[in-house]
Structure formats: C-alpha cells, structure tokens
Design an enzyme around this catalytic site. Structure first.
Site, PDB file in Angstrom:
ATOM      1  N   ASN A   8       0.550  -1.006   0.165  1.00 34.46           N
ATOM      2  CA  ASN A   8       0.213   0.211  -0.417  1.00 34.46           C
ATOM      3  C   ASN A   8       0.954   1.245  -0.188  1.00 34.46           C
ATOM      4  O   ASN A   8       1.445   1.438   1.151  1.00 34.46           O
ATOM      5  CB  ASN A   8      -0.970   0.027   1.258  1.00 34.46           C
ATOM      6  N   ARG A  90      -2.655  -2.323  -3.743  1.00 30.75           N
ATOM      7  CA  ARG A  90      -3.588  -1.683  -3.747  1.00 30.75           C
ATOM      8  C   ARG A  90      -3.779  -0.325  -4.214  1.00 30.75           C
ATOM      9  O   ARG A  90      -3.185   0.928  -3.778  1.00 30.75           O
ATOM     10  CB  ARG A  90      -3.974  -1.553  -1.829  1.00 30.75           C
ATOM     11  N   HIS A 179     -13.083   0.442  -0.184  1.00 30.90           N
ATOM     12  CA  HIS A 179     -12.930  -0.361   0.974  1.00 30.90           C
ATOM     13  C   HIS A 179     -13.357  -0.919  -0.162  1.00 30.90           C
ATOM     14  O   HIS A 179     -14.244  -2.182   0.686  1.00 30.90           O
ATOM     15  CB  HIS A 179     -13.708   0.118   2.040  1.00 30.90           C
ATOM     16  N   HIS A 207     -17.763  -1.362   7.612  1.00 34.70           N
ATOM     17  CA  HIS A 207     -16.314  -1.059   7.625  1.00 34.70           C
ATOM     18  C   HIS A 207     -16.088   0.514   7.771  1.00 34.70           C
ATOM     19  O   HIS A 207     -16.197   1.646   7.973  1.00 34.70           O
ATOM     20  CB  HIS A 207     -15.494  -0.854   6.002  1.00 34.70           C
ATOM     21  N   GLY A 209     -13.903   2.148  10.398  1.00 39.48           N
ATOM     22  CA  GLY A 209     -12.061   2.939  10.883  1.00 39.48           C
ATOM     23  C   GLY A 209     -12.112   3.713  10.653  1.00 39.48           C
ATOM     24  O   GLY A 209     -13.148   4.711  11.568  1.00 39.48           O
ATOM     25  N   ALA A 210     -10.546   4.352  10.373  1.00 37.46           N
ATOM     26  CA  ALA A 210     -10.961   5.806  10.178  1.00 37.46           C
ATOM     27  C   ALA A 210     -11.620   6.551   9.591  1.00 37.46           C
ATOM     28  O   ALA A 210     -12.239   7.266   9.332  1.00 37.46           O
ATOM     29  CB  ALA A 210      -9.574   5.977   9.847  1.00 37.46           C
ATOM     30  N   ARG A 240     -13.004  13.108   8.761  1.00 36.22           N
ATOM     31  CA  ARG A 240     -13.964  12.796   7.388  1.00 36.22           C
ATOM     32  C   ARG A 240     -15.650  13.469   7.025  1.00 36.22           C
ATOM     33  O   ARG A 240     -16.558  12.268   8.189  1.00 36.22           O
ATOM     34  CB  ARG A 240     -13.857  11.489   5.696  1.00 36.22           C
ATOM     35  N   ASP A 284     -10.807   9.887  17.336  1.00 37.61           N
ATOM     36  CA  ASP A 284     -10.131   8.259  17.617  1.00 37.61           C
ATOM     37  C   ASP A 284     -11.723   8.079  18.464  1.00 37.61           C
ATOM     38  O   ASP A 284     -11.569   8.284  20.065  1.00 37.61           O
ATOM     39  CB  ASP A 284      -8.674   8.252  18.525  1.00 37.61           C
ATOM     40  N   MET A 285     -11.887   6.627  18.324  1.00 36.54           N
ATOM     41  CA  MET A 285     -13.628   6.839  18.714  1.00 36.54           C
ATOM     42  C   MET A 285     -13.068   6.389  20.590  1.00 36.54           C
ATOM     43  O   MET A 285     -14.331   7.052  21.535  1.00 36.54           O
ATOM     44  CB  MET A 285     -13.560   5.560  17.994  1.00 36.54           C
ATOM     45  N   ILE A 332     -13.496  -0.060  14.522  1.00 34.21           N
ATOM     46  CA  ILE A 332     -14.264   0.352  15.127  1.00 34.21           C
ATOM     47  C   ILE A 332     -15.666  -0.849  15.656  1.00 34.21           C
ATOM     48  O   ILE A 332     -15.387  -1.471  16.175  1.00 34.21           O
ATOM     49  CB  ILE A 332     -14.932   1.748  15.012  1.00 34.21           C
ATOM     50  N   GLU A 384      -7.298  -6.911   4.194  1.00 34.34           N
ATOM     51  CA  GLU A 384      -7.314  -6.419   2.493  1.00 34.34           C
ATOM     52  C   GLU A 384      -6.250  -6.740   2.085  1.00 34.34           C
ATOM     53  O   GLU A 384      -5.652  -7.308   1.263  1.00 34.34           O
ATOM     54  CB  GLU A 384      -7.131  -4.788   2.286  1.00 34.34           C
TER      55      GLU A 384
HETATM   56  P1  ADP Z   1      -7.769   3.600   8.626  1.00 38.30           P
HETATM   57  O1  ADP Z   1      -7.082   1.822   8.134  1.00 38.30           O
HETATM   58  O2  ADP Z   1      -9.225   3.441   7.848  1.00 38.30           O
HETATM   59  O3  ADP Z   1      -6.746   4.222   9.443  1.00 38.30           O
HETATM   60  P2  ADP Z   1      -8.310   1.089  10.902  1.00 38.30           P
HETATM   61  O4  ADP Z   1      -9.506  -0.029   9.853  1.00 38.30           O
HETATM   62  O5  ADP Z   1      -7.061   0.451  11.907  1.00 38.30           O
HETATM   63  O6  ADP Z   1      -8.734   2.723  10.059  1.00 38.30           O
HETATM   64  O7  ADP Z   1      -9.562   1.900  12.580  1.00 38.30           O
HETATM   65  C1  ADP Z   1      -8.780   2.503  12.970  1.00 38.30           C
HETATM   66  C2  ADP Z   1      -9.820   3.537  13.318  1.00 38.30           C
HETATM   67  O8  ADP Z   1     -10.434   2.647  14.919  1.00 38.30           O
HETATM   68  C3  ADP Z   1      -8.972   4.164  14.820  1.00 38.30           C
HETATM   69  O9  ADP Z   1      -9.608   5.559  14.320  1.00 38.30           O
HETATM   70  C4  ADP Z   1     -10.121   4.221  16.118  1.00 38.30           C
HETATM   71  O10 ADP Z   1     -10.674   5.315  16.475  1.00 38.30           O
HETATM   72  C5  ADP Z   1     -10.299   3.040  16.204  1.00 38.30           C
HETATM   73  N1  ADP Z   1     -10.516   2.102  17.577  1.00 38.30           N
HETATM   74  C6  ADP Z   1      -9.630   0.716  17.180  1.00 38.30           C
HETATM   75  N2  ADP Z   1      -9.653   0.239  18.357  1.00 38.30           N
HETATM   76  C7  ADP Z   1     -10.720   0.569  18.618  1.00 38.30           C
HETATM   77  C8  ADP Z   1     -11.738   0.296  20.195  1.00 38.30           C
HETATM   78  N3  ADP Z   1     -11.400  -1.141  20.948  1.00 38.30           N
HETATM   79  N4  ADP Z   1     -12.712   0.884  20.218  1.00 38.30           N
HETATM   80  C9  ADP Z   1     -12.891   1.794  19.424  1.00 38.30           C
HETATM   81  N5  ADP Z   1     -11.881   2.089  18.373  1.00 38.30           N
HETATM   82  C10 ADP Z   1     -11.039   1.821  17.957  1.00 38.30           C
END
Ligand code: ADP
Length: 397
Positions: A8, A90, A179, A207, A209-210, A240, A284-285, A332, A384
C-alpha cells in the site's frame, strides 16, 4: 512455494506485508513512513513477534523499496530477490475501467495514470510504488487491486447522481465507492459463518475504521455503497465529513475568513470533521467514548456516528427489500463493543437481539447477535492484504 508482497503505497509511506503462498503465512509486515522527510522511519515485524524499528532519512520511494529489500535479506526473511514472485498494489481509484484485479502491464499503468483526476493524492503515489518495484524486482508479476472494483456491479440507479446526465458522460461524475476489497472479503467470511452461499444472502457490511463506509450486498455483488465519487461522502467518520449539503459549503466559504476557496474547504472536510469536529476531543472513537459521559459534544459525536450507520442500514434494507446479515469490520467495527451494541439496540425493531457475551469477546469472527435473532449480526476481521496476495496468486496461474 511463492512469496507475495502486498503493498500500500501512499504519498509519503509504503506499507507492506509479505506472504508465503499458498500457505497464506505472514512472513513479515511493516511500514516505511515519512518518505521524503528528514526523519523517515522503518518498522519491520517478523518471526515470532520480533519488531525492528529504525529512524533514517528515506529520500524517495525508490530508496524505500531498496531499503525494504535490504532488510528482508538482512533479517533472513528471504535469501534472494527472486523468491518474490508477485507484488499486489492496493490502488484507490480504478474508475470504470478496472472491474477486477488486473496485471499491471504498460496499458494498465497508463490507465492508472489517466485515472489520477479521480484520486489526485493516491493514484500518483501508487504509480511511484509500482515503478520502483518494477525496477527493483523486474521478474515479479505486478498486480493492481482496486478499492473501487467490487462496486462496479452496482446498478446504474445506484451509481448515477441526481445531476445532469451529461456530467457522467463527459466527466465520469458518478459514485465509485471505496473499501471494496474489505467489503468483498468480509462478505465472503460472513457467508461462511452463516453456512450459506454468499449469492443467496442479502448482507450489509459496515467497514468502520478511520474511514467508514457501508455496502449493501445482494446476489454476492455490491448493490449500493455509501462512499461516492470520492471516499468523502456517506456516514460519519474519524475526520472526514460524510454527506453534507453542497450549498452549505459555498455559504461557509463566504462566511469563514480562514477558508479561501473550495480546495481549502475540501481539505477541512477531509481532516477536521466528524468525530473530531463534532466532539472537539479526538478523532479516535476510544477517546470520544471515554469523554462522552461528561462531555455533551463527545456524546453527540457518538450519537450521530451511530445514527448515520442506522440510517444507511435502513436505506439498504429498503433498497434490497430485506436483509439476512449485518457485518461489523475494521478498527471500530471489530474492536468497539459499545458501538456495535448501540447500533444493535437501535435495530431491535428488526428482531435483532445482541448476544452480550459474544459481543464482549475479542479477536475472532463471530456472531454478536443471539441465535434467535431475526437478522444475524457478525463481527468479522477484515484482511485486505490477504485478499491482495490471493488475487496476485490467482492471476499468476
Ligand atoms: P484505517 O485503516 O481506516 O486507518 P482502522 O480500520 O485501522 O483504520 O481503524 C482505526 C480506527 O479504529 C481508529 O480511528 C480508532 O478510533 C478505532 N479503534 C481501534 N480500536 C478501537 C477500540 N477498541 N474501540 C473503539 N475504536 C477503536
């Protein structure tokens, strides 16, 4: 046995995972970051949990590829470059041209270049990576695995915007989604968990994630998805914005002296919105959830995040006229028991019942709804890079 690299390549980073195929064994994984900066960094994970890190200047992607190959030899992960028979890249934007993973010959490379306007930050970075590997490992098969490819099966009514049709014809203005590699993989894994052929299921894959996107999957194919022309639209994400009324943007450019024009506005929408922008706490969640009990804006950010997932799920159930399974995946989706629980509570009207014990466990694909739940809800770990390695292997045959 073959060794396949999943790559990537970003504008200033190169993420990699080396697989032994067909065993699908991960031999090494890591990241070269801050390429082009003074303080570049390398992280290499290998063996039984060993981690090597180093700070050093990495002037460009060509140097990064040299460094990666040197490290793989130095740490005895490979003995010879020739062992690497394939490299899967990717690629963010494949437009309407790439409907599946494709060998990157000269024609494909030229196409990826032509598609730069659809992903101005990402596609140029992918090309730099592709060309650097071509020079270093000319014997290896290079394959492009496109984030957009899985969504190429969407029917026209789901990818055409309610805009003048000529803009689609002349300028390729349509929904492409993103995604796709993850949605495709977790849907297959969900079908396995449910013990039914994917083609017989109506699924909604979340999906989260961030970046976050939802996909409606019908007849084993992407039917609709929440990201649009770019990955900026759809649900609430880390930074975003997701969906927003375009008129509001021109109003805000006029009002806010800090935003000069549309390109600055798009930058703000990419980096300052959603969890971060609403809460003012964090993108960050985990941080936002921790702050929520005593912070109105953090609580609101969680509520809006959950509401938008529920809203899209409702939309996709209506469009598909039903749903058999809902999948949570990515950072997340895989790790946040509270977020899954909040979504399931709001979907109780569908006959969804949370399995509280299963939902509190970590680390494997599992149902998080009870056996008598009318709609099955699952946590599936996305991978992925594994999909990329499998696609390279399939094309090598
Ligand atoms: P990307 O590949 O889009 O960068 P990921 O799929 O790795 O992202 O997800 C990253 C996000 O997952 C972080 O922004 C964080 O908020 C969230 N995250 C990771 N672990 C936890 C958790 N235990 N609880 C809540 N959110 C989490």
């Amino acid at each position: 046995m073959k060794k396949i690299l999943a790559i990537n390549s970003g504008s200033s980073s190169l993420k990699f995972k080396l697989f032994e195929m067909p065993a699908e064994k991960v031999l090494a994984a890591g990241l070269i970051e801050r390429i082009g900066f003074k303080d570049g960094g390398v992280t290499l994970k290998y063996g039984a949990g060993q981690v090597y890190t180093e700070t050093r200047k990495v002037s460009d992607h060509r140097v990064a590829v040299d460094l990666l190959m040197d490290l793989l030899i130095e740490f005895k992960i490979i003995e010879d470059y020739g062992e690497i028979t394939g490299i899967g890249h990717r690629i963010v934007a494949g437009g309407e041209y790439f409907k599946e993973s494709t060998i990157i010959d000269d024609e494909a490379e030229a196409k990826i270049e032509q598609l730069i306007p659809l992903a101005p930050l990402h596609n140029p970075a992918h090309l730099v990576g592709i060309r650097a590997f071509k020079k270093k490992l000319p014997q290896a098969l290079e394959v492009g695995v496109f984030d957009t490819a899985f969504h190429q099966t969407m029917p026209e009514e789901n990818f055409i915007y309610s805009l003048p049709y000529e803009w689609y014809q002349k300028y390729n203005a349509r929904r492409y989604g993103a995604h796709g590699t993850s949605h495709r993989y977790v849907a297959q894994e969900a079908a396995k968990l449910m013990g039914k052929p994917l083609a017989d299921l109506k699924l909604i894959t979340c999906h989260l994630g961030a970046g976050a996107s939802l996909t409606a999957i019908k007849d084993g194919k992407s039917f609709d998805t929440s990201m649009g022309f770019t990955p900026l639209s759809g649900v609430t994400m880390a930074t975003r914005s997701g969906d927003v009324d375009p008129s509001l943007l021109s109003y805000l450019i006029e009002k806010d002296p800090e935003i000069a024009d549309m390109s600055e506005m798009i930058d703000r929408l990419n980096h300052d919105a959603s969890l971060l922008g609403i809460s003012g706490v964090s993108s960050d969640m985990r941080d936002v959830l921790a702050a929520a009990p005593s912070n109105h804006r953090a609580q609101l950010a969680v509520d809006i995040f959950v509401k938008n997932i529920v809203k899209y799920i409702g939309q996709y159930i209506a469009e598909m006229q039903g749903v058999d399974g809902i999948v949570f995946t990515a950072g997340i989706g895989e790790n946040s028991q509270p977020v899954r629980s909040l979504v399931m509570k709001r979907l109780a009207y569908l006959g969804i019942k949370e399995d509280v014990v299963a939902n509190a466990t970590f680390g494997k694909n599992t149902f998080v709804s009870t056996p008598d739940s009318k709609v099955k809800v699952m946590r599936i770990m996305t991978d992925e890079e594994l999909v990329i390695a499998r696609d390279v292997q399939a094309l090598a045959r």
